[in-house]
Design a protein around this motif. Structure first.
Motif, PDB file in Angstrom:
ATOM      1  N   ASP A  10      50.341  43.597  50.775  1.00 30.32           N
ATOM      2  CA  ASP A  10      51.177  43.238  49.635  1.00 30.32           C
ATOM      3  C   ASP A  10      50.366  42.301  48.755  1.00 30.32           C
ATOM      4  O   ASP A  10      49.608  41.463  49.261  1.00 30.32           O
ATOM      5  N   PHE A  11      50.523  42.435  47.434  1.00 31.35           N
ATOM      6  CA  PHE A  11      49.795  41.534  46.543  1.00 31.35           C
ATOM      7  C   PHE A  11      50.700  41.086  45.412  1.00 31.35           C
ATOM      8  O   PHE A  11      51.478  41.878  44.872  1.00 31.35           O
ATOM      9  N   PHE A  12      50.572  39.805  45.057  1.00 32.38           N
ATOM     10  CA  PHE A  12      51.439  39.180  44.066  1.00 32.38           C
ATOM     11  C   PHE A  12      50.620  38.447  43.012  1.00 32.38           C
ATOM     12  O   PHE A  12      49.604  37.819  43.321  1.00 32.38           O
ATOM     13  N   TYR A  13      51.077  38.541  41.763  1.00 37.56           N
ATOM     14  CA  TYR A  13      50.641  37.627  40.704  1.00 37.56           C
ATOM     15  C   TYR A  13      51.823  36.693  40.465  1.00 37.56           C
ATOM     16  O   TYR A  13      52.784  37.049  39.795  1.00 37.56           O
ATOM     17  N   LYS A  42      46.067  50.221  41.058  1.00 40.32           N
ATOM     18  CA  LYS A  42      44.810  50.671  41.673  1.00 40.32           C
ATOM     19  C   LYS A  42      43.652  49.703  41.411  1.00 40.32           C
ATOM     20  O   LYS A  42      42.848  49.444  42.309  1.00 40.32           O
ATOM     21  N   SER A  43      43.561  49.147  40.190  1.00 44.58           N
ATOM     22  CA  SER A  43      42.477  48.196  39.918  1.00 44.58           C
ATOM     23  C   SER A  43      42.714  46.878  40.642  1.00 44.58           C
ATOM     24  O   SER A  43      41.760  46.238  41.113  1.00 44.58           O
ATOM     25  N   THR A  44      43.971  46.462  40.756  1.00 40.68           N
ATOM     26  CA  THR A  44      44.283  45.265  41.538  1.00 40.68           C
ATOM     27  C   THR A  44      43.856  45.458  42.983  1.00 40.68           C
ATOM     28  O   THR A  44      43.245  44.579  43.600  1.00 40.68           O
ATOM     29  N   PHE A  45      44.167  46.631  43.534  1.00 37.17           N
ATOM     30  CA  PHE A  45      43.752  46.935  44.904  1.00 37.17           C
ATOM     31  C   PHE A  45      42.235  46.882  45.036  1.00 37.17           C
ATOM     32  O   PHE A  45      41.699  46.291  45.983  1.00 37.17           O
ATOM     33  N   LEU A  46      41.524  47.479  44.090  1.00 35.61           N
ATOM     34  CA  LEU A  46      40.061  47.480  44.139  1.00 35.61           C
ATOM     35  C   LEU A  46      39.524  46.059  44.197  1.00 35.61           C
ATOM     36  O   LEU A  46      38.627  45.750  44.983  1.00 35.61           O
ATOM     37  N   CYS A  48      40.949  43.494  45.332  1.00 43.12           N
ATOM     38  CA  CYS A  48      41.247  42.849  46.613  1.00 43.12           C
ATOM     39  C   CYS A  48      40.089  43.016  47.594  1.00 43.12           C
ATOM     40  O   CYS A  48      39.904  42.183  48.496  1.00 43.12           O
ATOM     41  N   LEU A  49      39.324  44.096  47.434  1.00 39.01           N
ATOM     42  CA  LEU A  49      38.306  44.434  48.420  1.00 39.01           C
ATOM     43  C   LEU A  49      37.114  43.480  48.391  1.00 39.01           C
ATOM     44  O   LEU A  49      36.342  43.443  49.353  1.00 39.01           O
ATOM     45  N   ASP A  54      40.993  36.435  43.356  1.00 40.58           N
ATOM     46  CA  ASP A  54      41.142  35.006  43.650  1.00 40.58           C
ATOM     47  C   ASP A  54      40.949  34.134  42.413  1.00 40.58           C
ATOM     48  O   ASP A  54      41.362  32.970  42.403  1.00 40.58           O
ATOM     49  N   THR A  55      40.289  34.663  41.393  1.00 34.77           N
ATOM     50  CA  THR A  55      40.035  33.885  40.183  1.00 34.77           C
ATOM     51  C   THR A  55      41.278  33.750  39.308  1.00 34.77           C
ATOM     52  O   THR A  55      41.270  32.996  38.340  1.00 34.77           O
ATOM     53  N   ILE A  56      42.350  34.488  39.643  1.00 30.95           N
ATOM     54  CA  ILE A  56      43.581  34.475  38.840  1.00 30.95           C
ATOM     55  C   ILE A  56      44.572  33.505  39.454  1.00 30.95           C
ATOM     56  O   ILE A  56      44.958  33.646  40.617  1.00 30.95           O
TER      57      ILE A  56
END
Length: 248
Positions: A10-13, A42-46, A48-49, A54-56
């Motif tokens: 899961d990923f959150f802004y 998809k770009s957010t997922f990329l 993550c890798l 982390d810069t956001i």
């Protein structure tokens, strides 16, 4: 053999959730394509890798993401080392306003790699299929190259730090068809040594170059399979509708 394993990511802004329960096994020395409409994650997922997200401010991940079994979100992880192992090529070529030589030598100099720089620069430019274009003047300004050459230079810059994985975020979207085909040919060659993950809006490109393809939809990975199966025998209706152009 899996190079990267993703389990229920899961990923959150901030309070906004943009990825939901994404699980995927990315095979070593294969090309994995990620497709889907704009804003699907998809770009957010990329990013993550290699933890570029982390810069956001306010960005956070939950779940497990493993590189060769190592937890990429473990406390105290060396991010500089991670980004050396997992390099990234961006949508628009972004060479430094320096010479061709200094662009490729930049990473090894920063990392203090103990190799002959001139040999490493040549090796990286050859691997990126750019050596024949620039060998006559390695000290020419990188910004004077064509867009296609600049993108191959950016790939050479990534290769110079000896990565294991190469992430590509729509690497051909700013290029003409001829330059695009050269990058695609290069990806096929690089697959012999590297694990490649590419985000693309170009479904024909995904079909041409990738071994496996994943479709992202509204922050979820709705289908992930061999590329041929995704484009000819999709299991999910949304996949069939997207790859056939009915919507997206």
């Amino acid at each position: 053999m899996s190079k990267i394993s993703v389990h229920q990511l899961d990923f959150f802004y901030g309070a906004k959730q943009v990825l939901r329960q994404v699980s995927m096994e990315i095979a070593e020395r294969e090309i994995t394509a990620l497709i889907g409409p704009s804003g699907c994650g998809k770009s957010t997922f990329l990013r993550c890798l290699n933890r570029m997200n982390d810069t956001i401010p306010g960005a956070r991940a939950e779940g497990r993401l493993l590189l060769d079994g190592q937890d990429l979100y473990a406390a105290g992880l060396d991010l500089a080392r991670l980004r050396q192992r997992v390099g990234m090529v961006f949508q628009k070529p972004n060479p430094f306003p320096q010479s061709v030589y200094d662009n490729v030598a930049f990473g090894p100099r920063v990392l203090g790699l103990r190799r002959n720089l001139t040999e490493l620069v040549e090796e990286s430019l050859r691997a990126a299929a750019l050596w024949e274009d620039v060998q006559g003047d390695l000290h020419q300004p990188a910004l004077g190259l064509s867009l296609g050459q600049q993108q191959r230079l950016c790939i050479a810059r990534v290769l110079a730090v000896e990565p294991e994985v190469i992430l590509m975020d729509e690497p051909c979207s700013a290029l003409d068809p001829v330059a695009t085909l050269r990058i695609e040919d290069l990806m096929r060659i690089l697959r012999e040594r590297y694990t490649i993950v590419i985000v693309t809006h170009n479904m024909q490109q995904a079909a041409r170059v990738s071994d496996k393809t994943g479709l992202f939809w509204l922050g979820e990975l709705v289908e992930f399979d061999q590329t041929e199966a995704i484009f000819t025998r999709p299991k999910q209706e949304v996949t069939e509708n997207y790859v056939s152009g009915r919507f997206g």
